[in-house]
Design a protein around this motif. Structure first.
Motif, PDB file in Angstrom:
ATOM      1  N   PRO A   1       3.796  -4.678 -16.279  1.00  0.00           N
ATOM      2  CA  PRO A   1       3.530  -3.703 -15.218  1.00  0.00           C
ATOM      3  C   PRO A   1       3.021  -4.386 -13.955  1.00  0.00           C
ATOM      4  O   PRO A   1       2.459  -5.480 -14.021  1.00  0.00           O
ATOM      5  CB  PRO A   1       2.451  -2.797 -15.820  1.00  0.00           C
ATOM      6  CG  PRO A   1       1.852  -3.588 -16.926  1.00  0.00           C
ATOM      7  CD  PRO A   1       2.895  -4.521 -17.428  1.00  0.00           C
TER       8      PRO A   1
ATOM      9  N   ASN B   1      -0.933  -0.697  -9.887  1.00  0.00           N
ATOM     10  CA  ASN B   1      -1.573   0.186 -10.869  1.00  0.00           C
ATOM     11  C   ASN B   1      -3.095   0.206 -10.707  1.00  0.00           C
ATOM     12  O   ASN B   1      -3.732   1.238 -10.883  1.00  0.00           O
ATOM     13  CB  ASN B   1      -1.179  -0.233 -12.289  1.00  0.00           C
ATOM     14  CG  ASN B   1       0.226   0.240 -12.634  1.00  0.00           C
ATOM     15  OD1 ASN B   1       0.585   1.379 -12.351  1.00  0.00           O
ATOM     16  ND2 ASN B   1       1.033  -0.619 -13.217  1.00  0.00           N
TER      17      ASN B   1
ATOM     18  N   LEU C   1      -3.850   2.358  -7.799  1.00  0.00           N
ATOM     19  CA  LEU C   1      -3.706   3.763  -8.212  1.00  0.00           C
ATOM     20  C   LEU C   1      -4.932   4.231  -8.994  1.00  0.00           C
ATOM     21  O   LEU C   1      -5.422   5.348  -8.813  1.00  0.00           O
ATOM     22  CB  LEU C   1      -2.455   3.930  -9.091  1.00  0.00           C
ATOM     23  CG  LEU C   1      -1.120   4.103  -8.373  1.00  0.00           C
ATOM     24  CD1 LEU C   1       0.021   4.061  -9.379  1.00  0.00           C
ATOM     25  CD2 LEU C   1      -1.081   5.424  -7.600  1.00  0.00           C
ATOM     26  N   ALA C   2      -5.442   3.339  -9.888  1.00  0.00           N
ATOM     27  CA  ALA C   2      -6.611   3.705 -10.694  1.00  0.00           C
ATOM     28  C   ALA C   2      -7.826   3.958  -9.799  1.00  0.00           C
ATOM     29  O   ALA C   2      -8.529   4.964  -9.955  1.00  0.00           O
ATOM     30  CB  ALA C   2      -6.916   2.593 -11.695  1.00  0.00           C
TER      31      ALA C   2
ATOM     32  N   THR D   1       3.237   4.561  -6.707  1.00  0.00           N
ATOM     33  CA  THR D   1       3.918   4.867  -7.969  1.00  0.00           C
ATOM     34  C   THR D   1       5.368   4.366  -7.896  1.00  0.00           C
ATOM     35  O   THR D   1       5.854   3.717  -8.823  1.00  0.00           O
ATOM     36  CB  THR D   1       3.885   6.387  -8.243  1.00  0.00           C
ATOM     37  OG1 THR D   1       2.530   6.814  -8.229  1.00  0.00           O
ATOM     38  CG2 THR D   1       4.495   6.722  -9.597  1.00  0.00           C
TER      39      THR D   1
ATOM     40  N   ALA E   1       5.377   0.684  -8.162  1.00  0.00           N
ATOM     41  CA  ALA E   1       5.076   0.227  -9.529  1.00  0.00           C
ATOM     42  C   ALA E   1       6.293   0.358 -10.441  1.00  0.00           C
ATOM     43  O   ALA E   1       6.452  -0.413 -11.386  1.00  0.00           O
ATOM     44  CB  ALA E   1       3.901   1.014 -10.092  1.00  0.00           C
TER      45      ALA E   1
ATOM     46  N   GLN F   1       6.972   1.742 -17.851  1.00  0.00           N
ATOM     47  CA  GLN F   1       6.326   1.497 -16.551  1.00  0.00           C
ATOM     48  C   GLN F   1       5.659   2.787 -16.052  1.00  0.00           C
ATOM     49  O   GLN F   1       4.562   2.760 -15.508  1.00  0.00           O
ATOM     50  CB  GLN F   1       7.349   0.992 -15.524  1.00  0.00           C
ATOM     51  CG  GLN F   1       8.061  -0.291 -15.932  1.00  0.00           C
ATOM     52  CD  GLN F   1       7.107  -1.455 -16.142  1.00  0.00           C
ATOM     53  OE1 GLN F   1       6.058  -1.523 -15.501  1.00  0.00           O
ATOM     54  NE2 GLN F   1       7.459  -2.360 -17.044  1.00  0.00           N
TER      55      GLN F   1
ATOM     56  N   TRP G   1       2.489   3.219 -17.788  1.00  0.00           N
ATOM     57  CA  TRP G   1       1.388   2.412 -17.224  1.00  0.00           C
ATOM     58  C   TRP G   1       0.796   3.064 -15.981  1.00  0.00           C
ATOM     59  O   TRP G   1      -0.426   3.054 -15.790  1.00  0.00           O
ATOM     60  CB  TRP G   1       1.894   0.998 -16.883  1.00  0.00           C
ATOM     61  CG  TRP G   1       2.021   0.107 -18.092  1.00  0.00           C
ATOM     62  CD1 TRP G   1       3.164  -0.404 -18.628  1.00  0.00           C
ATOM     63  CD2 TRP G   1       0.955  -0.351 -18.933  1.00  0.00           C
ATOM     64  NE1 TRP G   1       2.891  -1.146 -19.747  1.00  0.00           N
ATOM     65  CE2 TRP G   1       1.537  -1.138 -19.960  1.00  0.00           C
ATOM     66  CE3 TRP G   1      -0.421  -0.178 -18.928  1.00  0.00           C
ATOM     67  CZ2 TRP G   1       0.788  -1.739 -20.960  1.00  0.00           C
ATOM     68  CZ3 TRP G   1      -1.176  -0.781 -19.929  1.00  0.00           C
ATOM     69  CH2 TRP G   1      -0.573  -1.551 -20.932  1.00  0.00           C
ATOM     70  N   THR G   2       1.662   3.634 -15.122  1.00  0.00           N
ATOM     71  CA  THR G   2       1.104   4.261 -13.899  1.00  0.00           C
ATOM     72  C   THR G   2       0.276   5.488 -14.262  1.00  0.00           C
ATOM     73  O   THR G   2      -0.787   5.723 -13.680  1.00  0.00           O
ATOM     74  CB  THR G   2       2.208   4.673 -12.886  1.00  0.00           C
ATOM     75  OG1 THR G   2       2.979   5.720 -13.448  1.00  0.00           O
ATOM     76  CG2 THR G   2       3.084   3.527 -12.490  1.00  0.00           C
TER      77      THR G   2
ATOM     78  N   SER H   1      -2.972   4.273 -15.706  1.00  0.00           N
ATOM     79  CA  SER H   1      -3.863   3.775 -14.641  1.00  0.00           C
ATOM     80  C   SER H   1      -4.502   4.930 -13.892  1.00  0.00           C
ATOM     81  O   SER H   1      -5.719   4.942 -13.656  1.00  0.00           O
ATOM     82  CB  SER H   1      -3.062   2.938 -13.636  1.00  0.00           C
ATOM     83  OG  SER H   1      -2.397   1.913 -14.300  1.00  0.00           O
ATOM     84  N   ARG H   2      -3.667   5.897 -13.523  1.00  0.00           N
ATOM     85  CA  ARG H   2      -4.196   7.012 -12.728  1.00  0.00           C
ATOM     86  C   ARG H   2      -5.235   7.809 -13.510  1.00  0.00           C
ATOM     87  O   ARG H   2      -6.298   8.150 -12.989  1.00  0.00           O
ATOM     88  CB  ARG H   2      -3.056   7.931 -12.293  1.00  0.00           C
ATOM     89  CG  ARG H   2      -2.274   7.353 -11.121  1.00  0.00           C
ATOM     90  CD  ARG H   2      -0.988   8.084 -10.873  1.00  0.00           C
ATOM     91  NE  ARG H   2      -1.211   9.492 -10.534  1.00  0.00           N
ATOM     92  CZ  ARG H   2      -0.229  10.301 -10.175  1.00  0.00           C
ATOM     93  NH1 ARG H   2       1.003   9.846 -10.089  1.00  0.00           N
ATOM     94  NH2 ARG H   2      -0.477  11.555  -9.889  1.00  0.00           N
TER      95      ARG H   2
END
Lengths: 477, 221
Positions: free
Chosen positions: A201, A206, A209-210, A311, A314, A324, A327-328, A331-332
């Motif tokens: 990723p 990410n 985004l987190a 996003t 990513a 993938q 993972w986004t 993370s979010r």
């Protein structure tokens, strides 16, 4: 087909914050405390964050994605009904956990399903990202309006038929001929299920985004609590007020088109806007909802500039797509959980710390009020009871005035006193949220660091890597 | 980075600074609960009144303010702490005084407050408070008529208001009053009772002072 799948994505991501405006009503109806009721949000986001990547592994093939999607939609709908029927906070939180598991299946499967339904990888991924941003931004407003018009349970009942609408669409995609991209990916053996290696990723995107999701939680969760609990505004007024964020997020598309900036510039600018908007919420000049409009506009513009482009970035050229996407989402939503875990104790302790100055201010005003001693003494006792009964909430002082016998000649002064005391409570509540908004602002500004590590490409430039050219296992920031 | 790459972040920064600037211009950051007033700054005396209730309030508020100044706390903190034993103990620890010293400071403050109000002409003569006194003493009908027929000068001589209030304060057992389980609801009757007792004692003392010493000793002077 694309619409109902997008709607399902929007609903799953809206659920991350849809109950925000209903929290005060849930707080009262289920006799909970602020720190407990925050788990209605936290549990959903935590499980969605943790389940997203494992759920994505169930959608790695064209044949599996529709099945995973249908299973997820059924679980999500059943759990939504259970949320609506929950009679205790524990039951509600339990149902939210199941809802999040179903949601994780839906959201990751829908990325593949939307690619298949649109017949274009980028269009499908863009549709998925946009539906998520709109869902997350509109969620609190829709939840607030439903709570005010009907009840908090209505939020969950309404979702049941809406997500079930997507089942036929998901099921129909089983019959679709295999996408050439899938075939290409299979040919390069990038599917972990087929023994290939998945792309790693994009960590920087990410991570940004987190951090931004953690900060955005504050914008919605804290602002709504401040307006309803602190300023005693109705959910409707609050819902109307927080529409500024989704409206500004939509307008940000125009800003992005005019600026023609790269993903990195948009991410940096968006982080500055979200951070600045949150810091502005920490320094409000008054308790009028109008004062929150400009800070919210900054946050909404930042939301629109960052989440969708980060996003998309990513996901760009990363395979398998569902993983993938997982993972986004992880993370979010783990970012949201971290945000809630950091910010909830800060504003709860802020409420506790605000109590002494509020009591002092109230005492000072009561002492100097032009009322007879007997009225003041009785009122002081009643006010003391209301303040003691607050249980971590901002007290309602109206019952104290109702319980105090006030001579007709003194009613005007008593009314003026009530207004002054409410003003002091609003000041104390606003101050109580200040540190939480500041910390949330710092989280958003921290996102500038990973945003600067993003490869600086124009987000609208044609993709420079055809899917078949993607190198499995490539590490890109 | 080319200039174009800085444009969007730069515009974002300008927008944020504009919003923050506007908010600070309208008092952002100052929207906090009112701070407690400095108890050592003397407040102007209130208007001249013939309302015993207002006089009592002025004495108590002034007294608490004096006490707060002496104890190094705010009058609001002191007033909030007084009704509750735990809060009193916390205040004692905070100010480095004993609870008895705190109560003594309140009493001394109220006496100083009476003196200040008396010197400022804010304590009305008893002749202006006949109805209030009569109510406190439970006088009605013929008794009230009889009191009202007494010349004002004599009433003022027999019942000097400042002395009555001082006597009432000196007679108050603040520790007992504050430990009353009924809390603030019990304070008003206790204060009324203290004023009534003080008024009776003051009248008695003034009458005895007017009598020749031989008669005075007969009546216990």
């Amino acid at each position: 087909m694309v619409r109902v799948l997008s709607l399902a994505v929007g609903i799953v991501l809206a659920d991350s914050a849809i109950v925000t405006l209903a929290l005060p009503q849930i707080l009262r109806e289920l006799d909970a405390e602020v720190s407990e009721v925050a788990w209605v949000l936290t549990a959903y986001n935590l499980v969605l964050g943790l389940a997203a990547v494992p759920a994505a592994r169930m959608s790695l093939t064209a044949a599996r994605a529709p099945l995973a999607g249908v299973a997820g939609l059924i679980v999500f709908a059943a759990a939504s009904a259970a949320c609506a029927l929950a009679g205790s906070l524990e039951m509600l939180i339990g149902a939210r956990v199941v809802q999040a598991i179903g949601g994780a299946l839906v959201i990751t499967a829908c990325l593949e399903l939307l690619v298949q339904a649109t017949g274009d990888a980028h269009r499908g991924a863009a549709r998925w990202a946009t539906a998520g941003v709109i869902g997350a931004a509109v969620g609190p407003v829709a939840g607030g309006l439903l709570t005010e018009a009907l009840s908090w349970q209505a939020i969950f009942f309404v979702q049941v038929p809406l997500v079930l609408l997507a089942i036929p669409a998901a099921w129909a995609l089983r019959e679709r001929p295999e996408d050439p991209e899938w075939a290409a990916e299979a040919a390069t053996a990038v599917h972990p299920l087929q023994g290939g290696t998945a792309d790693r990723p994009r960590v920087a995107a990410n991570l940004a985004l987190a951090l931004l999701s953690a900060a955005l939680t504050a914008a919605l969760f804290l602002l709504v609590l401040l307006m309803i609990e602190g300023w005693q505004r109705s959910p409707t007024i609050t819902a109307i007020t927080v529409t500024v964020i989704p409206v500004a997020a939509i307008l940000s598309g125009t800003v992005a088109r005019l600026a023609q900036a790269s993903t990195r510039s948009e991410a940096v600018a968006g982080s500055i806007l979200i951070g600045g908007g949150l810091i502005a919420l920490a320094f409000l000049p008054g308790a009028e909802p109008a004062w929150t409009i400009a800070p919210q506009a900054l946050i909404g513009l930042g939301l629109g500039l960052t989440v969708e482009s980060l996003t998309a970035f990513a996901l760009r050229d990363r395979f398998p797509r569902a993983l993938q996407g997982g993972w986004t989402i992880a993370s979010r939503h783990l970012g949201i959980v971290v945000g809630l875990l950091i910010l909830t104790p800060i504003f709860v302790s802020g409420l506790t710390d605000a109590r002494a100055p509020a009591q002092q201010a109230i005492a000072g005003i009561v002492i100097d009020a032009p009322l007879p001693v007997s009225t003041k003494l009785t009122l002081a006792g009643e006010l003391g009871e209301q303040l003691d009964a607050e249980r971590g909430r901002v007290p309602d002082l109206a019952p104290a005035f109702e319980a105090t016998p006030i001579a007709p000649a003194d009613r005007r002064e008593a009314s003026a006193l009530a207004v002054q005391l409410d003003d002091q409570l609003e000041r104390a509540a606003t101050q109580a949220f200040q540190n939480a908004f500041l910390v949330a602002g710092l989280l958003a500004l921290l996102a500038i660091v990973p945003a600067l590590l993003i490869r600086d490409v124009d987000r609208r430039e044609p993709d420079d890597h055809a899917p078949t050219q993607a190198t499995p296992g490539t590490v890109t920031a | 980075m080319t200039l174009r790459r800085f444009m969007l972040p730069g515009a974002a920064l300008v927008a944020v600074l504009a919003v923050l600037g506007m908010q600070f211009a309208f008092g952002g950051g100052d929207f906090v609960p009112s701070a407690a007033a400095d108890p050592c700054v003397e407040r102007p005396l209130g208007p001249v009144t013939t309302d015993l209730d207002q006089v009592t309030q002025a004495v108590v508020v002034g007294g608490v303010q004096d006490a707060a100044c002496a104890l190094g706390t705010s009058r609001e903190s002191l007033l909030l702490a007084l009704p509750n034993a735990t809060d009193r103990a916390a205040l004692a620890q905070q100010t480095g005084k004993t609870e008895d010293e705190i109560l003594a400071a309140v009493k001394a403050g109220m006496l100083a407050s009476v003196d200040r109000l008396d010197q400022g002409g804010r304590i009305p003569p008893a002749s202006g408070l006949v109805d209030a006194y009569a109510s406190e003493l439970g006088l009605s009908g013929l008794a009230l008529q009889a009191v009202k027929s007494v010349p004002p000068e004599m009433i003022d001589r027999l019942l000097p208001t400042g002395a009555v209030v001082r006597r009432a304060i000196e007679g108050l057992d603040l520790a007992e009053l504050l430990s009353d389980a009924d809390g603030p609801d019990a304070w008003e009757p206790a204060l009324r009772s203290a004023i009534r007792d003080a008024a009776i004692a003051e009248v008695k003392e003034q009458i005895l002072d007017q009598l020749p010493s031989s008669l005075s000793s007969v009546f216990g002077g």
